[in-house]
Motif scaffolding. Structure first.
Motif, mmCIF file in Angstrom:
data_model
loop_
_atom_site.group_PDB
_atom_site.id
_atom_site.type_symbol
_atom_site.label_atom_id
_atom_site.label_comp_id
_atom_site.label_asym_id
_atom_site.label_seq_id
_atom_site.Cartn_x
_atom_site.Cartn_y
_atom_site.Cartn_z
ATOM 1 N N ALA A 20 47.754 -10.785 -35.744
ATOM 2 C CA ALA A 20 46.964 -9.562 -35.639
ATOM 3 C C ALA A 20 45.470 -9.851 -35.579
ATOM 4 N N LEU A 21 45.065 -11.038 -36.031
ATOM 5 C CA LEU A 21 43.647 -11.405 -36.047
ATOM 6 C C LEU A 21 43.142 -11.938 -34.709
ATOM 7 N N THR A 22 44.044 -12.245 -33.792
ATOM 8 C CA THR A 22 43.661 -12.839 -32.507
ATOM 9 C C THR A 22 42.592 -12.039 -31.761
ATOM 10 N N PRO A 23 42.703 -10.705 -31.661
ATOM 11 C CA PRO A 23 41.645 -9.960 -30.957
ATOM 12 C C PRO A 23 40.281 -10.069 -31.654
ATOM 13 N N LEU A 24 40.275 -10.174 -32.982
ATOM 14 C CA LEU A 24 39.008 -10.312 -33.708
ATOM 15 C C LEU A 24 38.385 -11.686 -33.474
ATOM 16 N N VAL A 25 39.226 -12.696 -33.374
ATOM 17 C CA VAL A 25 38.735 -14.052 -33.116
ATOM 18 C C VAL A 25 37.977 -14.068 -31.794
ATOM 19 N N ALA A 26 38.488 -13.360 -30.797
ATOM 20 C CA ALA A 26 37.851 -13.318 -29.479
ATOM 21 C C ALA A 26 36.488 -12.632 -29.519
ATOM 22 N N LEU A 27 36.268 -11.744 -30.496
ATOM 23 C CA LEU A 27 35.002 -11.006 -30.600
ATOM 24 C C LEU A 27 33.921 -11.789 -31.347
ATOM 25 N N ALA A 28 34.330 -12.764 -32.134
ATOM 26 C CA ALA A 28 33.432 -13.416 -33.084
ATOM 27 C C ALA A 28 32.477 -14.391 -32.418
ATOM 28 N N TYR A 29 31.269 -14.430 -32.955
ATOM 29 C CA TYR A 29 30.338 -15.486 -32.574
ATOM 30 C C TYR A 29 29.682 -16.022 -33.839
ATOM 31 N N VAL A 30 29.359 -17.303 -33.807
ATOM 32 C CA VAL A 30 28.825 -18.002 -34.970
ATOM 33 C C VAL A 30 27.306 -17.961 -34.917
#
Length: 164
Positions: A20-30
């Motif tokens: 379920a976290l996969t879409p959030l991973v795609a949004l993230a930037y460091v």
């Protein structure tokens, strides 16, 4: 940086399945922030959800008379400025940061765009359940803390603090 692992270890998303976290991973930037860097100011639009990967982020609010009040210090795997990103009137009135978020030490912070996080979380039953579980736990903790502060005599509070 292992973004999926960081999100899974964050209390806000700990109850969500990894998939379920996969879409959030795609949004993230460091974002790397030097000590003293302001990530967000109190009153600014809450346009990002911040997850601390390393270092510490200080959340403070200005009281009457200009006195600064520390609300919390977020360390690794904690969310800074989180709850307000889930508030949206739907009329173009973005929620505002309740605190100024400043890197207390050099910090690596994961930034996720608030509107997309909100849309992703609300569209996913697993992420919505994780959010509700996290917020319910926080409310219970805050209520218990408030009860201890209000309903316990000063001497007993001081003794409890010293024992901790």
């Amino acid at each position: 940086m292992d973004i999926p692992a960081l999100l899974r270890l964050t209390p806000l998303f700990a109850q969500a399945p990894a998939a379920a976290l996969t879409p959030l991973v795609a949004l993230a930037y460091v974002q790397d922030a030097a000590a003293g860097t302001v990530l967000a100011r109190q009153g600014d639009a809450a346009d990002c959800l911040f997850v601390v990967a390393s270092g510490t982020v200080h959340a403070s609010s200005l009281a009457a008379g200009g006195r600064e009040l520390t609300l919390f210090v977020a360390g690794a795997r904690q969310v800074a400025g989180g709850s307000e990103v889930f508030l949206d009137s739907g009329r173009g009135n973005a929620a505002r940061h309740a605190a100024t978020l400043t890197a207390l030490t050099p910090a690596r912070v994961l930034s996720l765009p608030a509107s997309q996080v909100r849309q992703t979380v609300f569209a996913s039953p697993d992420l919505s359940r994780a959010l509700v579980t996290h917020l319910a736990r926080r409310e219970a903790e805050l209520t218990a803390r408030m009860q201890r502060l209000v309903l316990t005599e000063l001497g007993a509070r001081l003794a409890a603090y010293l024992l901790q």
